[in-house]
Design a protein around this motif. Structure first.
Motif, mmCIF file in Angstrom:
data_model
loop_
_atom_site.group_PDB
_atom_site.id
_atom_site.type_symbol
_atom_site.label_atom_id
_atom_site.label_comp_id
_atom_site.label_asym_id
_atom_site.label_seq_id
_atom_site.Cartn_x
_atom_site.Cartn_y
_atom_site.Cartn_z
ATOM 1 N N ILE A 91 56.633 18.730 23.868
ATOM 2 C CA ILE A 91 56.786 18.957 22.429
ATOM 3 C C ILE A 91 55.864 20.116 22.115
ATOM 4 O O ILE A 91 54.703 20.111 22.523
ATOM 5 N N GLU A 92 56.383 21.119 21.426
ATOM 6 C CA GLU A 92 55.550 22.284 21.074
ATOM 7 C C GLU A 92 55.187 22.228 19.597
ATOM 8 O O GLU A 92 56.051 21.967 18.752
ATOM 9 N N LEU A 93 53.926 22.483 19.314
ATOM 10 C CA LEU A 93 53.500 22.650 17.923
ATOM 11 C C LEU A 93 52.990 24.079 17.776
ATOM 12 O O LEU A 93 51.992 24.454 18.394
ATOM 13 N N HIS A 94 53.705 24.889 17.002
ATOM 14 C CA HIS A 94 53.288 26.276 16.737
ATOM 15 C C HIS A 94 52.552 26.269 15.399
ATOM 16 O O HIS A 94 53.134 25.878 14.378
ATOM 17 N N LEU A 95 51.285 26.647 15.443
ATOM 18 C CA LEU A 95 50.455 26.562 14.231
ATOM 19 C C LEU A 95 50.440 27.902 13.506
ATOM 20 O O LEU A 95 50.187 28.948 14.108
ATOM 21 N N PHE A 96 50.732 27.845 12.205
ATOM 22 C CA PHE A 96 50.745 29.059 11.375
ATOM 23 C C PHE A 96 49.718 28.886 10.259
ATOM 24 O O PHE A 96 49.288 27.778 9.971
ATOM 25 N N ARG A 97 49.445 29.979 9.556
ATOM 26 C CA ARG A 97 48.517 29.909 8.415
ATOM 27 C C ARG A 97 49.057 29.001 7.310
ATOM 28 O O ARG A 97 48.298 28.339 6.627
ATOM 29 N N CYS A 98 50.368 28.970 7.165
ATOM 30 C CA CYS A 98 50.951 28.211 6.047
ATOM 31 C C CYS A 98 51.547 26.883 6.500
ATOM 32 O O CYS A 98 52.235 26.228 5.724
ATOM 33 N N GLY A 99 51.311 26.463 7.752
ATOM 34 C CA GLY A 99 51.898 25.205 8.213
ATOM 35 C C GLY A 99 52.136 25.221 9.721
ATOM 36 O O GLY A 99 51.375 25.826 10.463
ATOM 37 N N TYR A 100 53.202 24.583 10.143
ATOM 38 C CA TYR A 100 53.473 24.520 11.590
ATOM 39 C C TYR A 100 54.966 24.343 11.836
ATOM 40 O O TYR A 100 55.726 23.967 10.933
ATOM 41 N N ALA A 101 55.356 24.600 13.084
ATOM 42 C CA ALA A 101 56.727 24.274 13.532
ATOM 43 C C ALA A 101 56.613 23.373 14.743
ATOM 44 O O ALA A 101 55.812 23.628 15.645
ATOM 45 N N ALA A 158 67.856 22.206 20.717
ATOM 46 C CA ALA A 158 66.424 22.219 20.352
ATOM 47 C C ALA A 158 66.303 21.990 18.862
ATOM 48 O O ALA A 158 66.951 22.686 18.066
ATOM 49 N N ASN A 159 65.509 20.996 18.486
ATOM 50 C CA ASN A 159 65.251 20.725 17.070
ATOM 51 C C ASN A 159 63.994 21.495 16.689
ATOM 52 O O ASN A 159 62.946 21.301 17.297
ATOM 53 N N ILE A 160 64.120 22.386 15.713
ATOM 54 C CA ILE A 160 62.944 23.135 15.247
ATOM 55 C C ILE A 160 62.693 22.711 13.810
ATOM 56 O O ILE A 160 63.519 22.941 12.930
ATOM 57 N N CYS A 161 61.585 22.033 13.592
ATOM 58 C CA CYS A 161 61.302 21.471 12.276
ATOM 59 C C CYS A 161 59.953 22.001 11.799
ATOM 60 O O CYS A 161 58.967 21.939 12.531
ATOM 61 N N LEU A 162 59.929 22.545 10.607
ATOM 62 C CA LEU A 162 58.694 23.158 10.103
ATOM 63 C C LEU A 162 58.225 22.431 8.849
ATOM 64 O O LEU A 162 59.046 21.988 8.035
ATOM 65 N N ALA A 163 56.920 22.321 8.697
ATOM 66 C CA ALA A 163 56.348 21.884 7.427
ATOM 67 C C ALA A 163 55.472 23.042 6.969
ATOM 68 O O ALA A 163 54.542 23.432 7.679
ATOM 69 N N LEU A 164 55.813 23.587 5.821
ATOM 70 C CA LEU A 164 55.145 24.812 5.360
ATOM 71 C C LEU A 164 54.775 24.676 3.889
ATOM 72 O O LEU A 164 55.413 23.928 3.146
ATOM 73 N N ARG A 165 53.779 25.428 3.486
ATOM 74 C CA ARG A 165 53.424 25.447 2.069
ATOM 75 C C ARG A 165 54.517 26.178 1.280
ATOM 76 O O ARG A 165 55.042 27.205 1.746
ATOM 77 N N LYS A 166 54.779 25.645 0.092
ATOM 78 C CA LYS A 166 55.844 26.217 -0.733
ATOM 79 C C LYS A 166 55.555 27.689 -1.082
ATOM 80 O O LYS A 166 56.480 28.495 -1.220
ATOM 81 N N SER A 167 54.269 28.025 -1.191
ATOM 82 C CA SER A 167 53.918 29.409 -1.554
ATOM 83 C C SER A 167 54.421 30.398 -0.507
ATOM 84 O O SER A 167 54.754 31.534 -0.822
#
Ligand SMILES: Cc1cc2nc3c(=O)[nH]c(=O)nc-3n(C[C@H](O)[C@H](O)[C@H](O)COP(=O)(O)OP(=O)(O)OC[C@H]3O[C@@H](n4cnc5c(N)ncnc54)[C@H](O)[C@@H]3O)c2cc1C
Length: 355
Positions: free
Chosen positions: A179-189, A199-208
């Motif tokens: 399982i890969e977690l790609h970390l971003f400034r506004c959230g992750y995938a 491949a399921n790519i699911c992101l949780a990101l800030r609305k901004s």
């Protein structure tokens, strides 16, 4: 006493139905969808989720789930690999929810299709009919029902975005067993293979972050793929016409500490763990089983809710802290560095985010 009514046939509602039915009570399981859809989700079953499924006779491997042994944390150019404490799985929600719903009905739950509009004491008002019940198990997940709302974070809430990339040999080789977690400034995938090789790519990101690109999810995915080459490599396999699912304002960290008389809050309606922990479904299932046992033992809803809130607090607090650190650019690099240097610590953190 009337039969209990369970509103929502997701992991929480189905597990409650199975536990109630095996305890000799025949619940009504109400869902808006006659056909099980593929709910927006990361599609990762933690080892704890898998244990709970096996306990009700559902084997992830028998459903074709993709075995996952390692977690890959990716921040910029740095990557850390840590073995999971026990194997997890990649499985679509369509496959999982279909198996759970089937099991609930086999155990004796009565499935009714109707969309609930309002919940009030002793009654769920649906679009087709009213559904009276002294005990209502609210398991509508990400969707609030009028009469039992959850509070909304109004300063920059998290939103969920999901795409599914069809099976491709090269992508499968990149993702096999992890399982890969790609970390971003506004959230992750989160990226994981599903039972059909997609491949399921699911992101949780800030609305901004979405607002910054004019509110277009496609533009946001393109921007993230440009800024994060490792993520971009995976996104390069997505066909141009890939469908994008979204869900707004996920109240990460929220826990129901009390409830109305006769209303048992389950799953995401009881507690919402930041999804990068990959434990939402385990918490949902555990809440369903615990509520059913409490109900069968004659406990009242408020006592159950307080007790479940205490159990959910540590994993949710830990996951929230990790999510907050991860979404600062420097924090993501530190987390990845620590996971690389001390994989045992990464495993401890994974353990602390389980219920
Ligand atoms: C971006 C993101 C990624 C995630 N990734 C993962 C992951 O990889 N692993 C993991 O374990 N967890 C993950 N989660 C969390 C997980 O999806 C939830 O915790 C879990 O689905 C909660 O289960 P539930 O049964 O409470 O609700 P749900 O799964 O949302 O099910 C709710 C059910 O209620 C029905 N319903 C809703 N409203 C009504 C209505 N008005 N009337 C009738 N029926 C209704 C729906 O049709 C559905 O069947 C993720 C969450 C997000 C936001």
């Amino acid at each position: 006493m009337s039969e209990p009514l369970i509103l929502g046939a997701g992991p929480a509602g189905c597990m409650a139905a199975i536990a109630l039915a095996s305890g000799g009570v025949r619940p009504t399981l109400l869902d808006r969808d006659a056909t099980v859809g593929d709910a927006l989700c990361g599609g990762f079953l933690s080892w704890r989720t898998a244990e709970r499924l096996r306990a009700v006779g559902i084997g992830p491997i028998q459903l074709g789930a993709h075995p996952v042994e390692t977690l890959a944390l990716v921040a910029g150019k740095s990557e850390a690999i840590a073995a999971l404490p026990s194997p997890g799985f990649g499985l679509s929600r369509r496959a999982l929810d279909t198996a759970l719903r089937r099991r609930a009905v086999t155990e004796g739950a009565r499935l009714v299709i109707d969309r609930a509009r309002t919940v009030r004491s002793g009654m769920v008002e649906g679009e087709e009919a009213d559904h009276p019940a002294e005990a209502i198990f609210l398991a509508s997940g990400k969707h609030d029902v009028r009469g039992a709302p959850r509070p909304r974070e109004d300063d920059d809430p998290a939103l969920g975005i999901r795409i599914r990339i069809p099976a491709h040999d090269a992508l499968r080789a990149m993702l096999r067993g992890r399982i890969e977690l790609h970390l971003f400034r506004c959230g992750y995938a989160g990226i994981v293979l599903q039972e059909d090789g997609s491949a399921n790519i699911c992101l949780a990101l800030r609305k901004s972050a979405l607002a910054d690109v004019g509110g277009q999810p496609t533009a946001l995915l393109d921007r993230l793929a440009d800024m994060h080459p490792r993520f971009g490599e995976r996104m390069a396999f997505a066909p141009d016409d890939t469908a994008i699912d979204t869900v707004g304002s996920v109240p990460y960290g929220w826990i129901a500490r009390d409830t109305q008389r006769g209303l048992w809050r389950l799953g995401d309606q009881a507690a919402v763990i930041p999804s990068l922990a990959g434990e939402g479904m385990a918490i949902a299932m555990e809440s369903g089983v615990a509520a059913a046992h409490a109900f069968l033992a004659g406990t009242d809803a408020a006592t159950f809710q307080r007790s479940f809130a205490r159990r959910a607090a540590r994993p949710i607090r830990t996951a929230k802290l990790i999510w907050q650190v991860a979404e600062t650019g420097a924090g993501a690099r530190i987390l990845t560095g620590v996971a690389r240097a001390l994989p045992a610590l990464a495993r401890t953190a994974m353990g602390l985010t389980r219920i």
